[in-house]
Design a protein around this motif. Structure first.
Motif, PDB file in Angstrom:
ATOM      1  N   TYR A  50      13.623  -5.845   2.044  1.00  0.00           N
ATOM      2  CA  TYR A  50      12.551  -4.863   1.955  1.00  0.00           C
ATOM      3  C   TYR A  50      11.246  -5.550   2.360  1.00  0.00           C
ATOM      4  CZ  TYR A  50      15.977  -2.987  -1.414  1.00  0.00           C
ATOM      5  OH  TYR A  50      17.116  -2.561  -2.039  1.00  0.00           O
ATOM      6  N   SER A  51      10.493  -4.953   3.290  1.00  0.00           N
ATOM      7  CA  SER A  51       9.234  -5.583   3.680  1.00  0.00           C
ATOM      8  C   SER A  51       8.242  -5.614   2.518  1.00  0.00           C
ATOM      9  CB  SER A  51       8.625  -4.869   4.890  1.00  0.00           C
ATOM     10  OG  SER A  51       8.518  -3.484   4.658  1.00  0.00           O
ATOM     11  N   HIS A  52       8.342  -4.616   1.607  1.00  0.00           N
ATOM     12  CA  HIS A  52       7.608  -4.633   0.340  1.00  0.00           C
ATOM     13  C   HIS A  52       8.611  -4.405  -0.780  1.00  0.00           C
ATOM     14  CE1 HIS A  52       3.439  -3.629   2.234  1.00  0.00           C
ATOM     15  NE2 HIS A  52       3.669  -4.915   2.179  1.00  0.00           N
ATOM     16  N   HIS A  53       8.315  -4.937  -1.961  1.00  0.00           N
ATOM     17  CA  HIS A  53       9.291  -4.876  -3.045  1.00  0.00           C
ATOM     18  C   HIS A  53       8.575  -4.998  -4.379  1.00  0.00           C
ATOM     19  CE1 HIS A  53      12.818  -5.598  -5.480  1.00  0.00           C
ATOM     20  NE2 HIS A  53      12.414  -6.821  -5.791  1.00  0.00           N
ATOM     21  N   ASP A  54       9.053  -4.257  -5.377  1.00  0.00           N
ATOM     22  CA  ASP A  54       8.580  -4.401  -6.750  1.00  0.00           C
ATOM     23  C   ASP A  54       9.524  -5.351  -7.469  1.00  0.00           C
ATOM     24  OD1 ASP A  54       6.448  -2.511  -6.546  1.00  0.00           O
ATOM     25  OD2 ASP A  54       7.922  -0.902  -6.617  1.00  0.00           O
ATOM     26  N   PRO A  55       9.036  -6.511  -7.891  1.00  0.00           N
ATOM     27  CA  PRO A  55       9.911  -7.509  -8.520  1.00  0.00           C
ATOM     28  C   PRO A  55      10.694  -6.936  -9.697  1.00  0.00           C
ATOM     29  CG  PRO A  55       7.773  -8.459  -8.020  1.00  0.00           C
ATOM     30  CD  PRO A  55       7.652  -6.991  -7.751  1.00  0.00           C
ATOM     31  N   SER A  56      11.919  -7.452  -9.865  1.00  0.00           N
ATOM     32  CA  SER A  56      12.851  -6.913 -10.855  1.00  0.00           C
ATOM     33  C   SER A  56      13.471  -8.046 -11.670  1.00  0.00           C
ATOM     34  CB  SER A  56      13.950  -6.133 -10.137  1.00  0.00           C
ATOM     35  OG  SER A  56      14.821  -7.039  -9.454  1.00  0.00           O
ATOM     36  N   GLU A  57      14.452  -7.663 -12.479  1.00  0.00           N
ATOM     37  CA  GLU A  57      15.176  -8.653 -13.294  1.00  0.00           C
ATOM     38  C   GLU A  57      16.317  -9.316 -12.520  1.00  0.00           C
ATOM     39  OE1 GLU A  57      14.422  -9.787 -16.100  1.00  0.00           O
ATOM     40  OE2 GLU A  57      13.074  -8.333 -17.041  1.00  0.00           O
ATOM     41  N   ARG A  58      16.392  -9.058 -11.214  1.00  0.00           N
ATOM     42  CA  ARG A  58      17.452  -9.692 -10.431  1.00  0.00           C
ATOM     43  C   ARG A  58      17.332 -11.211 -10.508  1.00  0.00           C
ATOM     44  NH1 ARG A  58      18.904 -12.258  -5.892  1.00  0.00           N
ATOM     45  NH2 ARG A  58      20.968 -11.751  -5.056  1.00  0.00           N
ATOM     46  N   VAL A  59      18.471 -11.875 -10.669  1.00  0.00           N
ATOM     47  CA  VAL A  59      18.502 -13.329 -10.784  1.00  0.00           C
ATOM     48  C   VAL A  59      18.654 -13.961  -9.398  1.00  0.00           C
ATOM     49  CG1 VAL A  59      19.817 -15.291 -11.713  1.00  0.00           C
ATOM     50  CG2 VAL A  59      19.475 -13.233 -13.114  1.00  0.00           C
ATOM     51  N   VAL A  60      17.853 -14.971  -9.135  1.00  0.00           N
ATOM     52  CA  VAL A  60      17.940 -15.706  -7.872  1.00  0.00           C
ATOM     53  C   VAL A  60      19.249 -16.484  -7.827  1.00  0.00           C
ATOM     54  CG1 VAL A  60      16.894 -17.541  -6.487  1.00  0.00           C
ATOM     55  CG2 VAL A  60      15.422 -15.900  -7.688  1.00  0.00           C
ATOM     56  N   ARG A  61      19.966 -16.357  -6.704  1.00  0.00           N
ATOM     57  CA  ARG A  61      21.271 -16.991  -6.560  1.00  0.00           C
ATOM     58  C   ARG A  61      21.299 -17.911  -5.341  1.00  0.00           C
ATOM     59  NH1 ARG A  61      22.390 -11.451  -7.616  1.00  0.00           N
ATOM     60  NH2 ARG A  61      23.328 -11.121  -9.673  1.00  0.00           N
ATOM     61  N   ARG A  62      22.290 -18.783  -5.313  1.00  0.00           N
ATOM     62  CA  ARG A  62      22.456 -19.660  -4.147  1.00  0.00           C
ATOM     63  C   ARG A  62      22.766 -18.806  -2.922  1.00  0.00           C
ATOM     64  NH1 ARG A  62      22.208 -24.748  -4.876  1.00  0.00           N
ATOM     65  NH2 ARG A  62      23.145 -25.285  -2.881  1.00  0.00           N
ATOM     66  N   GLY A  63      22.184 -19.200  -1.797  1.00  0.00           N
ATOM     67  CA  GLY A  63      22.343 -18.446  -0.574  1.00  0.00           C
ATOM     68  C   GLY A  63      21.299 -17.380  -0.363  1.00  0.00           C
ATOM     69  N   ASP A  64      20.426 -17.177  -1.372  1.00  0.00           N
ATOM     70  CA  ASP A  64      19.371 -16.162  -1.261  1.00  0.00           C
ATOM     71  C   ASP A  64      18.199 -16.647  -0.421  1.00  0.00           C
ATOM     72  OD1 ASP A  64      20.677 -14.418  -2.913  1.00  0.00           O
ATOM     73  OD2 ASP A  64      19.312 -14.658  -4.623  1.00  0.00           O
TER      74      ASP A  64
END
Length: 370
Positions: free
Chosen positions: A208-222
């Motif tokens: 997404y060129s713009h995004h509202d930050p969320s509770e998604r967890v950062v993972r390897r390969g991101d």
């Protein structure tokens, strides 16, 4: 926050340029309504909204501010104007007007100009009204003091990048990264506010060129896109860096394409050349690499008192040329649904000799915790 009245000479210089344009166009009043334009002329150190709803400039350079009763005293104390008139509906306060626009119309009646200029929308039966962009054009060319303020703001985001390189790692949520980054930025000397809500977009969200930050967890390969800025002395910075957590060959290739496009656009920065050439240069590289359909936005925009100002939307159709003193962003990006994306953004001062990078942070997708 410094009291804007300290900058009386700066404001008088700007008002003089504006009244010269008013004389040229035969206008007796200039009605200023845009918050950024009001700040530019009488209270630039306010990091967000000014205490005035309207600023009226007369042909003689007199400055009359209109403010709500809530902001009336602060407007008197903290704006470089000659008079403040207030409005409210509270009988005990005995305000001069009930609304701000009533105050504007009263001034038009009082001064009886044949013609009025405004940066907004205004209807009047008493005189001719003409929409005018003089103030926006003035703001596009930064003065020495403005460039220095932007430099201070870019030094802060440079430190934000260094913080991210040490802090960012697998297992954090987007909101955790935002919270800690904002805490770091706000703690830096001189920071009055953030330029905008910090963006941290990881994994598929980075598409997404713009995004509202969320509770998604950062993972390897991101891929993790971090877009942030601060306000110092009233002026904004705006920088984006993209990190790749661990290994991801597809994202590394995209990063290399975006970086190549940005470097090529930076080489095309030069006062006197067309603005559109900047976008065409970066877009051409991205298209030739097969990602044209994944680049959905313009190359950049002006930055100053507001994070988005003239020149707005540096795209293939933009008119005009690069002018000495403009400060713009150069921020190509590629976004692939389901995979993620990469954006690299820097603030650049335009000079006759070329572009001067104001943001100095490395453009490196690796972080210490990755």
């Amino acid at each position: 926050m410094e009291n804007p009245k300290r900058y009386e000479k700066v404001y008088r210089r700007r008002i003089k340029r504006l009244t010269e344009k008013m004389e040229e166009k035969g206008a007796g009043l200039y009605i200023v309504t845009a918050p950024g334009n009001i700040r530019y002329l009488c209270c630039h150190t306010f990091p967000k909204e000014p205490p005035l709803t309207h600023l009226i400039i007369t042909a003689e350079g007199e400055r009359i501010g209109i403010a709500s009763s809530l902001e009336g005293f602060r407007a008197q104390e903290m704006t470089a104007v000659d008079e403040v008139r207030t409005f409210c509906t509270y009988r005990a306060l005995k305000c001069r007007y009930k609304t701000g626009i009533e105050g504007v119309r009263d001034l038009i009646k009082e001064r009886s100009p044949e013609k009025v200029l405004t940066d907004g929308r205004l209807l009047s039966r008493r005189c001719r009204v003409e929409r005018d962009s003089t103030i926006q054009e003035m703001r596009a060319i930064k003065e020495k003091e403005e460039i220095e303020a932007i430099r201070k703001a870019t030094k802060v985001v440079d430190s934000g990048y260094r913080f991210l390189r040490e802090f960012l790692q697998e297992g954090l949520t987007e909101l955790e990264v935002v919270r800690e980054l904002n805490h770091h930025l706000r703690g830096e000397r001189g920071v009055a506010n953030l330029s905008f809500e910090t963006i941290v977009a990881s994994g598929p969200h980075a598409a997404y060129s713009h995004h509202d930050p969320s509770e998604r967890v950062v993972r390897r390969g991101d891929a993790v896109i971090c877009d942030f800025g601060v306000v110092v002395d009233g002026y904004c910075s705006d920088m984006t860096r993209t990190f790749i957590i661990g290994e991801n060959s597809k994202l590394v290739r995209i990063y290399q394409v975006v970086l190549k496009a940005q470097k090529a656009a930076l080489e095309r920065v030069r006062a006197g050349d067309p603005l559109k050439d900047l976008d065409l240069t970066a877009r051409g590289i991205i298209e030739r690499e097969g990602f044209g359909v994944n680049y959905p936005h313009s190359l950049g925009h002006g930055v100053g008192l507001e994070v988005h100002e003239e020149p707005l939307g540096i795209r293939p159709t933009i008119k005009g040329e690069q002018k000495e003193g403009m400060v713009i962003t150069i921020e190509p990006g590629v976004y692939v649904p389901g995979l993620g994306g990469v954006r690299i953004e820097d603030d650049v001062l335009i000079t006759p000799q070329g572009g001067v990078l104001l943001t100095q942070a490395e453009r490196d997708p690796h972080c210490e915790g990755c």
